[in-house]
Design a protein around this motif. Structure first.
Motif, PDB file in Angstrom:
ATOM      1  N   SER A 101       4.985   6.232  -8.078  1.00 38.12           N
ATOM      2  CA  SER A 101       4.489   4.951  -7.560  1.00 38.12           C
ATOM      3  C   SER A 101       3.260   5.152  -6.682  1.00 38.12           C
ATOM      4  N   LYS A 102       2.380   4.159  -6.729  1.00 36.15           N
ATOM      5  CA  LYS A 102       1.178   4.219  -5.892  1.00 36.15           C
ATOM      6  C   LYS A 102       1.422   3.524  -4.550  1.00 36.15           C
ATOM      7  N   ASP A 103       2.485   2.773  -4.447  1.00 34.35           N
ATOM      8  CA  ASP A 103       2.720   2.017  -3.215  1.00 34.35           C
ATOM      9  C   ASP A 103       3.725   2.743  -2.322  1.00 34.35           C
ATOM     10  N   ASP A 104       4.414   2.014  -1.482  1.00 35.78           N
ATOM     11  CA  ASP A 104       5.289   2.636  -0.489  1.00 35.78           C
ATOM     12  C   ASP A 104       6.692   2.953  -1.004  1.00 35.78           C
ATOM     13  N   THR A 105       6.899   2.871  -2.289  1.00 35.40           N
ATOM     14  CA  THR A 105       8.235   3.093  -2.846  1.00 35.40           C
ATOM     15  C   THR A 105       8.883   4.366  -2.329  1.00 35.40           C
ATOM     16  N   LEU A 106       8.127   5.466  -2.350  1.00 39.93           N
ATOM     17  CA  LEU A 106       8.714   6.752  -1.962  1.00 39.93           C
ATOM     18  C   LEU A 106       9.152   6.762  -0.504  1.00 39.93           C
ATOM     19  N   SER A 107       8.323   6.219   0.368  1.00 42.39           N
ATOM     20  CA  SER A 107       8.720   6.271   1.781  1.00 42.39           C
ATOM     21  C   SER A 107       9.943   5.386   2.032  1.00 42.39           C
TER      22      SER A 107
END
Ligand code: UDP
Ligand code: MG
Length: 316
Positions: free
Chosen positions: A43-49
Motif C-alpha cells: 500500500s502507498k497509504d498508511d495501511t501498514l502503520s
C-alpha cells in the motif's frame, strides 16, 4: 478450533480500523480462538502503520507487508501461508463481505464442510452487467474443467486440509476462483447480499476485468488450443472443397477465372485466423515462461509472523 481471518489490504487506510472493530465484535460471540492475518499488498497509504498499531495492541493480529504491490492473488496466497488456524476465512478489507456471516460460516464448518462458500446475490447490479456476466460464465464453463459460478469469489472458509491443498498449488499465474474449485472437498454454498464498498475505491479497472476474464479461460486447461486445432481442420476442409470445385470448373468450362477478389478475401481471412491462433499459442507460452522462472509470488518487507523455514528465504 483456531480460526484465522486472512485479509488482503491494498490502500485500505480508510476502512481497516472499522473492519477490525466490526469483526472483533463478531468473533467475540464465537466460542473459538481466532487470529487475524492482514496482508499489506504494498500500500502507498498508511495501511501498514495502522496494521502495526493493531498488532501492537492485539496479540492475535499478524501482518505481512509486501515490498510492492503484487496483486490480491499473491496477497491471499501469503495470507494462507501465514495462517496457522484449523480453519481460515478469507475476507476483503472493505466491508463488502459482511462480518456478521462469520458465525454462520464457522457453524457450517462445524457441520463438517471443508469449504464454506459465500455467494453474493445479484441485487443492485446493473442489468447490463448481469447479462454480460451470465454470458461469460456460460462460455467459460464450457471451456474449463472446473465449474465456475457467478457471484462466488474469494469470500469463503477453508478447512485446514483445504488450505493445505491450495498451498500445494504453487503456480505463478494464480486464478483463485478456479483453484478453490479445483481443490474440491465437501463444500456448501450460501447466499448473501453484497454491501456497497464503505470507503476508498475498487481497484478494478475495466481492462483488468477483461484480463481477469481471459485468465479464467486460459489458466485452467488447453481447450482453447484444442479449439484452434478444430477450427483449423474445418477451414482446411472448406479449402479443399473449394479447390476441388475450382479445378472441376476449369476442367468442364476451360480456363478463364479472374479470381482477384476471391484471392484477396481468402488470404486476409486466413491471415486473420492464423494471427488469432498464434495469439492463443503465445498466451500459453507466456504462461510457461512465467512458470519456469520460478520467481517467488511476493517479497516480504516486514512482518510480525515467525517465518517458517520454507517462507524464510522470501523475507530477506
Ligand atoms: N486488494 C489487494 N491487492 C490489490 C487489489 C486489491 O490486496 O492489488 C484487496 C483490497 O484491499 C480488498 C480486496 O483485495 O481488500 C478486494 O479489492 P476491491 O474491493 O478493490 O475489489 P472488488 O470488491 O471491487 O472486487
Ligand atoms: Mg471491494
Amino acid at each position: 478450533m483456531l480460526i484465522s481471518i486472512v485479509v488482503p489490504c491494498f490502500n485500505e487506510e480508510a476502512v481497516i480500523d472499522r473492519f477490525h472493530e466490526h469483526l472483533l465484535v463478531e468473533l467475540l460471540t464465537i466460542e473459538h480462538e481466532f487470529e487475524f492475518v492482514y496482508v499489506d499488498d504494498g500500500s502507498k497509504d498508511d495501511t501498514l502503520s495502522i496494521l502495526k498499531r493493531l498488532a501492537g495492541t492485539d496479540t492475535w493480529v499478524r501482518y505481512v507487508s509486501f515490498s510492492r504491490n503484487f496483486g490480491k492473488e499473491a496477497a491471499m496466497f501469503a495470507g494462507l501461508r501465514n495462517a496457522s488456524g484449523d480453519a481460515v476465512i478469507i475476507m476483503d478489507a472493505d466491508l463488502q463481505h459482511p462480518p456478521e456471516l462469520v458465525g454462520l460460516m464457522v457453524e457450517l464448518r462445524e457441520a463438517g464442510h471443508d469449504q464454506v462458500i459465500a455467494k453474493r446475490t445479484q441485487d443492485g447490479d446493473r442489468v447490463t452487467r448481469t447479462w454480460m456476466v451470465r454470458g461469460y460464465y456460460r462460455l467459460v464453463n464450457r471451456l474449463v474443467d472446473v465449474e465456475l459460478v457467478d457471484g462466488v469469489g474469494d469470500f469463503r472458509l477453508l478447512s485446514r486440509r483445504a488450505v493445505n491443498a491450495v498451498l500445494q498449488l504453487t503456480e505463478y499465474n494464480r486464478f483463485s476462483k478456479g483453484l478453490f474449485a479445483w481443490v474440491g472437498f465437501p463444500s456448501v454454498t450460501f447466499e448473501y447480499r453484497n454491501a456497497v464498498r464503505e470507503e476508498g475505491q475498487s481497484k478494478w479497472t475495466f481492462s483488468q476485468l477483461l484480463n481477469y476474464g481471459a485468465d479464467g479461460v486460459i489458466s485452467f486447461n488447453n481447450k482453447p488450443l484444442r479449439a484452434a486445432v478444430y477450427l483449423d481442420l474445418s477451414l482446411l476442409s472448406v479449402a479443399v472443397l473449394y479447390a476441388v470445385w475450382i479445378v472441376g470448373r476449369v476442367l468442364v468450362d476451360g480456363v478463364d477465372t479472374p479470381g482477384y477478389a476471391t484471392l484477396l478475401v481468402v488470404m486476409t481471412a486466413l491471415a486473420g485466423v492464423q494471427m488469432i491462433m498464434v495469439g492463443v499459442i503465445g498466451e500459453y507460452i507466456g504462461r510457461v515462461y512465467y512458470e519456469v522462472k520460478r520467481r517467488p509470488h511476493y517479497l516480504v518487507q516486514s512482518t510480525n509472523v515467525a517465518q517458517r523455514a520454507d517462507v524464510k528465504d522470501l523475507v530477506r
